[in-house]
Design an enzyme around this catalytic site. Structure first.
Site, short mmCIF file in Angstrom:
data_model
loop_
_atom_site.label_atom_id
_atom_site.label_comp_id
_atom_site.label_asym_id
_atom_site.label_seq_id
_atom_site.Cartn_x
_atom_site.Cartn_y
_atom_site.Cartn_z
N CYS A 92 0.82 -1.21 0.00
CA CYS A 92 0.00 0.00 0.00
C CYS A 92 0.86 1.26 0.00
CB CYS A 92 -0.94 0.00 1.20
SG CYS A 92 -0.10 0.07 2.81
N HIS A 386 -2.25 0.92 7.19
CA HIS A 386 -2.54 0.99 5.76
C HIS A 386 -2.35 2.41 5.24
CE1 HIS A 386 -4.20 -0.25 1.97
NE2 HIS A 386 -5.25 0.54 2.06
N ASN A 408 -8.05 4.71 -2.39
CA ASN A 408 -7.50 3.47 -1.86
C ASN A 408 -6.85 2.66 -2.97
OD1 ASN A 408 -6.88 1.52 0.03
ND2 ASN A 408 -8.99 0.91 0.44
#
Length: 467
Positions: A92, A386, A408
């Protein structure tokens, strides 16, 4: 005699077991009775017990009054770009960092688009982290194997997590290539098996290097052995991720997908110069909200870097109010930001809404969950898990944030069109890191970011790499 001896032995074992189970601090029969007496057995309790046994907890705890139509209006929003998908990997930090870089390029050119190859940068990340591990083993080779620092390296020789510091160091050193030139592979999308095999090989190599240090081998011989080990790792990476190109031909495209100009020959470094144009290190600061530690102080996480010759993770600890103002300034100028969160807390996955009112766990279980942000961090209950790309904020009439939006990297079908919306209250409780271009940082905070950092050990509960 033998039968009697066996019976005596069994009896002694039972006595010892009973005494062990009732020693001071254990659960005694008296304590267990007291616990049982506090349990309620009303029809409502039985119905609740049956419901929880047969259903997902979040489905039962969902706050019906908070499940209405979601407000998706934002007063300040950067230009949209395609949603990426890290699949079953912990990259991520890389996806968010590269999303920021491609957004900056699109804003600067006003028409050209590009998606950078995550697989290309991941290849170099894994090779560099392998070297970091092997060199750290050499550096600590005279320490006992159960030394805390030696244990730290052997526990996790390699990972696919990281921070924006890795994006800066790796891109400056190895450049960038378009995703079309080096696309994803099965192993880049699904990193667990590859990582476990490489971890095993690196630990084996680490023991060999420790033996060489213990035997007093010459540094040149140890360096040669390390180079041969890295050649094996490189080969494993080529088989799983593909071999990074040294040159390629590429033509940019506009927003409609039409080719702009003639294809050109690039190296990864010359492509980096064209799309980024300058070294990233020195252009940004990383800020963090860690209420356990004093604000307006700079901290550095020792050994937390992607390359041995790169930069440790360094950050300025700030109250949320200061972090929010810098984020707003950047978004107003159309610039997205790398940011990280404890994303699993109070997340409505279907709607893509992060709101502490989404679930009423206290009512469901008849108890309270009363720790504050500092207490959650200190007890490993919460931390940065994250990284995502901050893209929008909605302000009230007084300029205070009402909600935020992040891009995202879980695919376009996840959440709200691939994005998550966060209430202001959730943002303050579960947001941790932000990477800000220096042009949006007040001069006073810039000066504080340059102060000599307090060194922090990587075992700290908050310093886990973003995944």
């Amino acid at each position: 005699m033998k039968k009697r001896f066996v019976l005596l032995s069994v009896g002694l074992m039972l006595v010892l077991a009973a005494s062990a189970q009732t020693r001071q601090g254990g659960i005694s029969e008296q304590m267990l009775n007291a616990i049982r007496q506090q349990q309620t057995t009303s029809p409502a309790d039985r119905a609740l017990r049956n419901a929880i046994a047969a259903n997902a907890i979040d489905n039962l705890a969902q706050n019906y009054l908070n499940a209405g139509e979601m407000d998706t209006h934002f007063s300040i929003e950067t230009k949209k770009q395609s949603i990426t998908d890290q699949k079953s990997s912990g990259r991520c930090w890389m996806f968010s960092g590269l999303n920021v870089l491609r957004a900056n390029f699109a804003q600067r050119t006003d028409s050209l688009t590009v998606e950078f190859s995550q697989d290309y940068l991941f290849f170099w990340d894994q090779l560099e982290k392998s070297n970091l591990f092997l060199q750290a083993v050499i550096d600590t080779g005279k320490n006992p194997i159960d030394d805390q620092r030696v244990q730290f390296f052997f526990k996790s020789p390699l990972s696919d997590g990281g921070t924006f510091c890795g994006v800066a160091d790796l891109t400056e050193k190895y450049g960038l290539v378009p995703k079309a030139v080096m696309p994803e592979t099965f192993s880049s999308d699904n990193t667990s098996r590859m990582s476990r095999l490489m971890d095993t090989k690196l630990r084996e190599f680490g023991l060999q290097l420790r033996d060489m240090v213990a035997q007093g081998k010459k540094p040149a011989d140890i360096e040669k052995a390390k180079t041969q080990m890295l050649a094996t790792i490189y080969h494993m990476l080529v088989l799983t991720l593909g071999e990074p190109p040294t040159q390629f031909t590429y033509a940019f495209r506009d927003k409609s997908g039409k080719m702009v100009g003639e294809p050109k020959q690039y190296t990864p470094q010359s492509f980096y110069q064209e799309v980024i144009g300058q070294p990233l290190n020195g252009t940004f600061i990383m800020v963090m909200n860690d209420p356990r530690r004093p604000y307006y102080k700079t901290f550095e996480v020792e050994y937390d870097r992607h390359t041995y010759d790169g930069h440790n993770w360094k950050y300025l600890n700030l109250p949320m109010e200061d972090i929010e103002q810098m984020a707003i300034a950047s978004l107003k100028d159309g610039r997205k930001l790398y940011s990280s969160y404890d994303v699993g807390k109070f997340l409505d996955r279907k709607r893509g809404l992060c709101d502490i009112q989404n679930f009423d766990y206290e009512a469901l279980f008849g108890t309270t969950f009363g720790m504050n942000k500092a207490q959650r961090i200190s007890t490993f209950d919460s931390g940065s898990t994250h990284a995502m790309t901050l893209t929008a904020v909605d302000l009230d009439a007084a300029g205070k944030p009402l909600k935020w939006k992040v891009e995202n990297s879980w695919g376009a079908s996840y959440g709200h069109e691939g994005c998550l919306i966060m209430t202001a209250e959730w943002f303050r409780e579960y947001m941790f890191r932000l990477v800000v271009d220096k042009k949006y940082v007040p001069e006073k905070l810039l000066q504080l970011s340059e102060q000599a950092p307090v060194m922090v050990m990587p075992e700290d509960p908050l310093f886990v790499a973003d995944e």
